[in-house]
Structures are given as structure tokens and as C-alpha cells.
Design an enzyme around this catalytic site. Sequence first.
Site, PDB file in Angstrom:
ATOM      1  N   TYR A   1       0.849  -1.182   0.000  1.00 60.93           N
ATOM      2  CA  TYR A   1       0.000   0.000   0.000  1.00 60.93           C
ATOM      3  C   TYR A   1       0.894   1.244   0.000  1.00 60.93           C
ATOM      4  O   TYR A   1       2.011   1.236   0.489  1.00 60.93           O
ATOM      5  CB  TYR A   1      -1.009   0.017   1.142  1.00 60.93           C
ATOM      6  CG  TYR A   1      -0.503  -0.126   2.560  1.00 60.93           C
ATOM      7  CD1 TYR A   1       0.144   0.930   3.208  1.00 60.93           C
ATOM      8  CD2 TYR A   1      -0.740  -1.289   3.276  1.00 60.93           C
ATOM      9  CE1 TYR A   1       0.571   0.809   4.508  1.00 60.93           C
ATOM     10  CE2 TYR A   1      -0.320  -1.416   4.594  1.00 60.93           C
ATOM     11  CZ  TYR A   1       0.334  -0.364   5.204  1.00 60.93           C
ATOM     12  OH  TYR A   1       0.746  -0.480   6.495  1.00 60.93           O
ATOM     13  N   CYS A   2       0.376   2.305  -0.601  1.00 63.56           N
ATOM     14  CA  CYS A   2       1.110   3.560  -0.787  1.00 63.56           C
ATOM     15  C   CYS A   2       2.508   3.306  -1.359  1.00 63.56           C
ATOM     16  O   CYS A   2       3.518   3.703  -0.774  1.00 63.56           O
ATOM     17  CB  CYS A   2       1.212   4.328   0.527  1.00 63.56           C
ATOM     18  SG  CYS A   2       1.643   6.078   0.311  1.00 63.56           S
ATOM     19  N   PRO A   3       2.578   2.627  -2.521  1.00 63.72           N
ATOM     20  CA  PRO A   3       3.887   2.296  -3.089  1.00 63.72           C
ATOM     21  C   PRO A   3       4.619   3.537  -3.600  1.00 63.72           C
ATOM     22  O   PRO A   3       4.000   4.520  -4.009  1.00 63.72           O
ATOM     23  CB  PRO A   3       3.525   1.361  -4.255  1.00 63.72           C
ATOM     24  CG  PRO A   3       2.150   1.801  -4.665  1.00 63.72           C
ATOM     25  CD  PRO A   3       1.466   2.210  -3.389  1.00 63.72           C
TER      26      PRO A   3
ATOM     27  N   LYS B   1       8.012  -4.962   2.406  1.00 60.71           N
ATOM     28  CA  LYS B   1       8.092  -3.554   2.792  1.00 60.71           C
ATOM     29  C   LYS B   1       7.697  -3.346   4.250  1.00 60.71           C
ATOM     30  O   LYS B   1       6.699  -3.885   4.715  1.00 60.71           O
ATOM     31  CB  LYS B   1       7.158  -2.743   1.878  1.00 60.71           C
ATOM     32  CG  LYS B   1       7.018  -1.263   2.219  1.00 60.71           C
ATOM     33  CD  LYS B   1       6.116  -0.584   1.196  1.00 60.71           C
ATOM     34  CE  LYS B   1       5.738   0.823   1.589  1.00 60.71           C
ATOM     35  NZ  LYS B   1       4.891   1.488   0.565  1.00 60.71           N
TER      36      LYS B   1
END
Length: 275
Positions: free
Chosen positions: A143-145, A156
Amino acid sequence: MDLKETAMWRLIDQTTPNPSFRAIDSFAYDDTLCESVGKNGSPPILRGWVHLPTVVLGIQDARLPNIVEAIRYIHDQNTDVVVRNSGGLAVALDSAVLNVSMIMKEAKKSSISTGYDTMVALLHKALQTRHIDFEVGEIKGSYCPGSYDLSINGRKFAGISQRRIRGAVAVQVYLCISGSGSARARFIQDIYKKAANGKPLASIPNLQPEVMGSLEELTGQKLTVTSLMSLLADVLHENGASLAYESLSESEHDRFVYYKKRLVTRNESISQHLI
């Protein structure tokens, strides 16, 4: 900025979870402190902050077709929600997620990558003391890459963003210290499903929860928000900086009230359900 070039850092520690301290306050703090640093009213600042369960939405997320239903779902999980004033997509915060803002005066010839690289250098030096190394680069399925995702063995645990305002830059990182990274990702995945109302949308990342982790999960080491904040302060001190532990000045508090009102108004204009 080279960490060794700065003689003094101001430290603000807001890592004790408090129901009255919301993520919307944190974004107002960073805008306030950027103004102070940009006007030479403060040395560079390192601020650590932690919130009780909160989903921070990006502006793009707030425009999804069924976002109101998604917000109701978030609230049903006893979780706060706010739309940030900087770039990026949705992230999940809780008491085991350390957020760090590094606020520095923007040099005239600095590139966009300068702030990111300074934050990476600080984190690298801090984690190296625990024999932890990490990679930098986008982790697809997270998420939110972004280009400044931090990962270990392809999973991550952190992401870096930045906001430039008033002659200064706030480089912000969220670090999943402990708990389940994949559980946080599944929560964000469920939110997106409800916000999209079952429709495939290009603006929604194709989340793969298994690519997310926490530092504790990925290293097997016992880590806490407090211990990592101490490591970051130690790095600054070891690089020759004096550390001043300070809260907002009276004039900064007045500006904080101003910036918070702006953020509240902005959130209310997006949806009455956000506040």
C-alpha cells in the site's frame, strides 16, 4: 543535507498514543514547523509521532466512487480517518507504527531526492547499530507504493514521502515496528474494495498483503517505537549535533491553530464523514 553539517537538531517526541492527538494534528504540526525552519526561526527538526488506529487517505483515495461507505467501514473498526495534505495513497497507522518527520530548510540547489536520501541515511545508520540492513525501491503490491519504499527480502516495512512548504521540506516516513504488516495491508485492501464498490479501478493499487511486514517480523528482533526513536537521536548526536528537546513556542502554537483549521476545513469540504 549531510547529517554532519548540522550543529543542532530540535527534537519533538510525540510517540505516546493519545486519543486527543489525531493525525490531522500531525500534519498541522509539520506545516507549522516547516514555516519556522523556512523562516530561520528554528534549527532542523526531528519529530517522532504515533497515533491510535488511523487510516490516512490520499487525496486520490478521497475521490473514489464509494468513499463514504468505505469511511463508515473504517469508523466501524474503531479507527480514525483523515485525508492528508501531501501526496501518496492510503496508509494504516497504530501504536506500533512510528512516524518520523525530518524538517529541514530547503537549499536552493537541492534536488527532490536530497530530502529522501537524508532520511534514508539517518535510518540506515540507526538500524545498522542493530545489524539491520534494508533495500530502497518500490515494492509492487504494497500500500502507498513509491520509489522510496524500504524493504527486507522483498517485504516492505516503511515508506517515505515529502512535503515542501514555506522554504522548507518535511520528509516523512512511516515505519511498521511490530505487529502484522500483512494484516494492516488486508485492512487497506478491504477499504479499497468498499470504496470501489466492486468495480476495477486503475487508481487503486493491486494489493498483495504478503509483501508487507514489520521490522520485528522481518528481523526477529524485539523492537519498539521508543527504542527506534532513541537510535535516531543517537545517530544525530554521534554525528556531532547538539540536541534540543522542545515543544512548540507560543508563536508556533498560534500558527498550529491556523494550519489545523485549514486542514479541518479541507477535510470537511471533501466529506462531512471525515471529521
